[in-house]
Write a protein that holds these residues in place. Structure first.
Motif, short mmCIF file in Angstrom:
data_model
loop_
_atom_site.label_atom_id
_atom_site.label_comp_id
_atom_site.label_asym_id
_atom_site.label_seq_id
_atom_site.Cartn_x
_atom_site.Cartn_y
_atom_site.Cartn_z
N ALA A 43 0.80 -1.22 0.00
CA ALA A 43 0.00 0.00 0.00
C ALA A 43 0.82 1.26 0.00
O ALA A 43 0.37 2.31 -0.48
N MET A 44 2.04 1.24 0.55
CA MET A 44 2.76 2.50 0.75
C MET A 44 4.25 2.25 0.88
O MET A 44 4.70 1.14 1.16
N SER A 45 5.01 3.31 0.67
CA SER A 45 6.44 3.31 0.95
C SER A 45 6.76 4.54 1.79
O SER A 45 5.96 5.46 1.89
N HIS A 46 7.96 4.54 2.36
CA HIS A 46 8.43 5.67 3.18
C HIS A 46 7.55 5.91 4.40
O HIS A 46 7.43 7.04 4.86
N GLN A 47 6.92 4.86 4.92
CA GLN A 47 6.07 5.05 6.10
C GLN A 47 6.92 4.94 7.36
O GLN A 47 7.35 3.85 7.73
N THR A 48 7.17 6.04 8.00
CA THR A 48 7.99 6.04 9.21
C THR A 48 7.16 6.08 10.48
O THR A 48 7.71 6.00 11.58
#
Length: 403
Positions: free
Chosen positions: A199-204
């Motif tokens: 669903a997503m990238s760069h989720q911190t």
């Protein structure tokens, strides 16, 4: 928890970089990968996984053979996104399970994946179902598959780079999922085993990633029930997307996410076999990009350190629009002087060739080394290395302090 300080470079890396510079005729530019740190990283990730949850590595983050060979004993498999990546794994003689994902697969890539015996193909569209069934029939096999879903997601779960929950070219829209399941089940040469959502990238932010997993696990029994024989649907690939904080020491809380997942799976009467497939989150921490100062200059009130190399080698800072951490290694470590703010740039004929602005350095001089940590993923492999025909950077893989 393993802590990563972007303003610190291990002594072994510093020493190696200094030796490279001392033995070079020209100013140096190179990538240095610490394979011991990579093993430590992946072992730490595995140590927190709930029992039965799998860890695959998405090789798009860094597909160098030394990286893959180092990870192979510690990961359950590799996530591939092109025929070229399939060829790279075949050429490395790796025996790990592999999956092929990504939109826009060519028939030639699907044939190659079938021939290579990939564990699963992640189907991205209704027409890809038809195409893969035809190719599997030609090969005389039954190919196991997952359906990649673009589900309905709350806007609050978005990240800097979202692949689902909004209009994107990734996956099958959730409202078409019943039709997709029906088509796979009606395909004589395909076998459906579950679903894939990246669903997503760069989720911190842990507190966004937890509800994402919760939402997928809530949808799991609904999606599973779409199949004629729900008991055969067992796998939920939740992708990767856990981000790396390039600007500070606080990193994504992987142990807390794994503990949360453990609790959620324990509550389910019929839990799926969950699989993660991160890339950046595994390899970013083991890599360093080395630059050497060629020139120092002032222009319109700003001081620039012009360095060997640049974004044609390490495109990540420009691609993500951040000032990358830079560690200054003076040629004379004991020298004093005043602290200055410097913009670190490369050799390219473009004002976008910037690695970082406002870097604090004590009396930078020509010949000093600059080391950019967190360069083990999406660095060299996404860069425009042939721009201006500069030499490509050397790649060094160290183990125990030596190549």
């Amino acid at each position: 928890m393993i802590h990563h300080d972007p303003n610190r470079v291990p002594t072994v890396i510093q020493s190696f970089c200094r030796r490279l510079a001392d033995n070079a005729d020209d100013p140096v530019s190179a990538f240095v990968y610490d394979l011991d740190a990579l093993v430590q990283r992946v072992r730490w990730l595995r140590s927190h996984l709930p029992e039965g949850v799998e860890l695959f590595y998405a090789i798009k983050a860094n597909s160098e053979a030394s990286i893959l060979n180092t990870l192979a004993p510690w990961v359950d498999g590799f996530d591939l996104s092109s025929g070229g990546e399939v060829q790279k794994v075949i050429g490395s003689d790796l025996t790990n399970a592999c999956v092929l994902s990504g939109p826009g697969k060519l028939d030639s890539e699907l044939r190659l994946a079938i021939t290579a015996g990939v564990e699963r193909v992640h189907l991205e569209s209704l027409d890809e179902i038809r195409r893969l069934n035809t190719l599997a029939a030609e090969a005389g096999i039954t190919q196991r598959v997952l359906l990649r879903v673009n589900p309905v997601l709350p806007q609050t779960l978005s990240s800097r780079l979202s692949m689902a929950g909004q209009p994107t070219p990734f996956g099958i829209e959730e409202r078409q999922l019943a039709e997709a399941v029906k088509r796979v089940e009606g395909s004589e040469h395909l076998e459906l085993g579950g679903f894939h959502v990246h669903a997503m990238s760069h989720q911190t932010d842990l507190h966004r990633h937890q509800p994402l997993l919760d939402g997928l696990l809530d949808k799991w029994p609904i999606w599973q029930a779409l199949a004629e024989h729900p008991a055969t649907i067992t796998q939920l690939n939740v992708g990767g997307g856990m981000g790396v904080n390039y600007l500070g020491p606080d990193q994504f809380n992987w142990p807390a996410l794994c503990q949360h997942l453990h609790q959620r799976l324990a509550w389910l009467s019929n839990p799926p076999r969950v699989r993660f497939e991160p890339g950046r989150f595994i390899t970013a921490y083991c890599g360093y990009y080395l630059m050497q100062i060629i020139d120092l200059k002032h222009n319109h009130g700003e001081e620039f350190a012009v360095c060997r190399g640049g974004t044609h080698h390490f495109r990540l800072p420009a691609a993500q629009e951040h000032d990358h951490p830079v560690v200054h290694l003076p040629a004379d470590p004991g020298r004093g002087g005043s602290e200055r703010r410097v913009t670190v740039v490369g050799q390219l004929c473009t004002p976008k060739d910037v690695m970082a602005r406002g870097v604090r350095m004590t009396e930078p001089r020509r010949g000093d080394l600059l080391v950019l940590p967190l360069a083990g993923a999406y660095g060299y492999n996404i860069s425009h290395a042939d721009f201006l025909c500069h030499p490509r950077p050397d790649l060094h893989f160290i183990h125990g302090g030596s190549i």
